[in-house]
Design a protein around this motif. Structure first.
Motif, PDB file in Angstrom:
ATOM      1  N   HIS A 240      11.066  19.990  -9.742  1.00 15.96           N
ATOM      2  CA  HIS A 240      10.744  18.827 -10.363  1.00 15.96           C
ATOM      3  C   HIS A 240       9.749  19.317 -11.431  1.00 15.96           C
ATOM      4  O   HIS A 240       8.594  19.854 -11.278  1.00 15.96           O
ATOM      5  CB  HIS A 240      10.348  17.888  -9.546  1.00 15.96           C
ATOM      6  N   ARG A 241      10.089  19.346 -12.963  1.00 18.31           N
ATOM      7  CA  ARG A 241       9.001  19.569 -13.957  1.00 18.31           C
ATOM      8  C   ARG A 241       9.335  18.989 -14.903  1.00 18.31           C
ATOM      9  O   ARG A 241       9.133  18.966 -16.227  1.00 18.31           O
ATOM     10  CB  ARG A 241       9.305  21.120 -14.298  1.00 18.31           C
ATOM     11  N   GLY A 242      10.219  17.753 -14.871  1.00 10.65           N
ATOM     12  CA  GLY A 242      10.157  16.577 -15.627  1.00 10.65           C
ATOM     13  C   GLY A 242       9.092  15.695 -16.028  1.00 10.65           C
ATOM     14  O   GLY A 242       8.011  15.962 -15.713  1.00 10.65           O
ATOM     15  N   VAL A 243       9.497  14.726 -16.451  1.00  8.23           N
ATOM     16  CA  VAL A 243       8.429  13.616 -16.577  1.00  8.23           C
ATOM     17  C   VAL A 243       7.857  12.960 -15.239  1.00  8.23           C
ATOM     18  O   VAL A 243       8.863  12.620 -14.420  1.00  8.23           O
ATOM     19  CB  VAL A 243       8.767  12.297 -17.546  1.00  8.23           C
ATOM     20  N   LEU A 244       6.687  13.155 -14.911  1.00  2.00           N
ATOM     21  CA  LEU A 244       6.205  12.657 -13.722  1.00  2.00           C
ATOM     22  C   LEU A 244       5.771  11.291 -13.936  1.00  2.00           C
ATOM     23  O   LEU A 244       5.642  10.819 -14.826  1.00  2.00           O
ATOM     24  CB  LEU A 244       4.714  13.517 -13.671  1.00  2.00           C
ATOM     25  N   PRO A 245       6.481  10.489 -12.705  1.00  2.78           N
ATOM     26  CA  PRO A 245       6.326   9.142 -12.820  1.00  2.78           C
ATOM     27  C   PRO A 245       4.778   8.647 -12.882  1.00  2.78           C
ATOM     28  O   PRO A 245       3.872   9.379 -12.382  1.00  2.78           O
ATOM     29  CB  PRO A 245       6.890   8.575 -11.268  1.00  2.78           C
ATOM     30  N   ALA A 246       4.524   7.818 -13.547  1.00  2.00           N
ATOM     31  CA  ALA A 246       2.985   6.981 -13.465  1.00  2.00           C
ATOM     32  C   ALA A 246       2.668   6.224 -12.650  1.00  2.00           C
ATOM     33  O   ALA A 246       3.377   5.268 -12.219  1.00  2.00           O
ATOM     34  CB  ALA A 246       2.958   6.684 -15.058  1.00  2.00           C
ATOM     35  N   GLY A 247       1.570   6.652 -12.048  1.00  2.00           N
ATOM     36  CA  GLY A 247       1.040   5.903 -10.882  1.00  2.00           C
ATOM     37  C   GLY A 247       0.220   4.514 -11.592  1.00  2.00           C
ATOM     38  O   GLY A 247      -0.355   4.621 -12.599  1.00  2.00           O
ATOM     39  N   SER A 248       0.140   3.334 -10.747  1.00  2.00           N
ATOM     40  CA  SER A 248      -0.602   2.074 -11.679  1.00  2.00           C
ATOM     41  C   SER A 248      -1.940   2.259 -11.126  1.00  2.00           C
ATOM     42  O   SER A 248      -2.777   1.250 -11.341  1.00  2.00           O
ATOM     43  CB  SER A 248       0.200   1.149 -11.143  1.00  2.00           C
ATOM     44  N   ASN A 249      -2.533   2.922 -10.138  1.00  2.00           N
ATOM     45  CA  ASN A 249      -3.869   3.021  -9.542  1.00  2.00           C
ATOM     46  C   ASN A 249      -4.224   4.518  -9.293  1.00  2.00           C
ATOM     47  O   ASN A 249      -3.463   5.245  -9.370  1.00  2.00           O
ATOM     48  CB  ASN A 249      -3.942   2.121  -8.546  1.00  2.00           C
ATOM     49  N   ALA A 250      -5.407   4.526  -8.984  1.00  2.00           N
ATOM     50  CA  ALA A 250      -6.112   6.067  -8.846  1.00  2.00           C
ATOM     51  C   ALA A 250      -5.449   6.585  -7.682  1.00  2.00           C
ATOM     52  O   ALA A 250      -5.167   7.827  -7.654  1.00  2.00           O
ATOM     53  CB  ALA A 250      -7.471   5.893  -8.647  1.00  2.00           C
ATOM     54  N   LEU A 251      -5.175   5.979  -6.563  1.00  2.00           N
ATOM     55  CA  LEU A 251      -4.398   6.504  -5.501  1.00  2.00           C
ATOM     56  C   LEU A 251      -2.816   6.970  -5.740  1.00  2.00           C
ATOM     57  O   LEU A 251      -2.706   8.254  -5.294  1.00  2.00           O
ATOM     58  CB  LEU A 251      -4.376   5.626  -4.322  1.00  2.00           C
ATOM     59  N   GLU A 252      -2.128   6.156  -6.403  1.00  2.00           N
ATOM     60  CA  GLU A 252      -0.863   6.571  -6.793  1.00  2.00           C
ATOM     61  C   GLU A 252      -0.869   7.802  -7.458  1.00  2.00           C
ATOM     62  O   GLU A 252      -0.016   8.866  -7.489  1.00  2.00           O
ATOM     63  CB  GLU A 252      -0.252   5.541  -7.483  1.00  2.00           C
TER      64      GLU A 252
END
Length: 147
Positions: free
Chosen positions: A26-38
């Protein structure tokens, strides 16, 4: 014998001949978390070279959690190491009592971190159970490759 350029130069920067990820990484676009923990979980998975990381937003779909993160490891040992490192990250974020299932065998490890549920699979097990299909999420590991 052919000479191979290193993936990373001696000073830690990428070597000039590196064209991208090796097959299956996996070196594509990393999903974005909506908070600090994610964000911390996703960053740790990426740092530890987890494959095919998928973030599924469960808000409004399920009362059990707000987010599900699914990722693959290359082997039993890799899945176990991913789980161990995530548990340390969760502890740093005040979730030292996260519930864990599946660690002895490391085919499928589930970590319940309150509002975030993390599934770590070996690739074959992930394809067999195909839990992303339940939540109707497109994922690269299920996309047929071009011939």
């Amino acid at each position: 014998m052919d000479d191979f350029e290193p993936i990373h130069a001696e000073d830690g920067e990428e070597a000039s001949g590196f064209d991208g990820p090796r097959s299956g990484e996996h070196r594509g676009v990393l999903p974005a978390g909506s908070n600090a923990l994610e964000t911390a979980i996703l960053a740790k998975l990426d740092d530890d070279k987890a494959q095919d990381i998928v973030l599924i937003d469960l808000k409004g779909k399920s009362p059990m959690a707000d987010t599900m993160i699914v990722a693959s490891g290359r082997s039993h040992r890799h899945v176990g190491a991913l789980a161990d490192h995530l548990l340390r990250t969760l502890k740093e974020h005040g979730l030292g009592k996260a519930k864990v299932e599946g660690l002895p065998h490391c085919d499928w490890v589930l970590i319940d971190a309150e509002d975030v549920i993390i599934h770590l699979f070996r690739p074959e097990v992930r394809m067999f159970y195909n839990i992303e299909k339940i939540w109707a999420v497109d994922s690269a590991h299920r996309t047929p490759t071009a011939v």
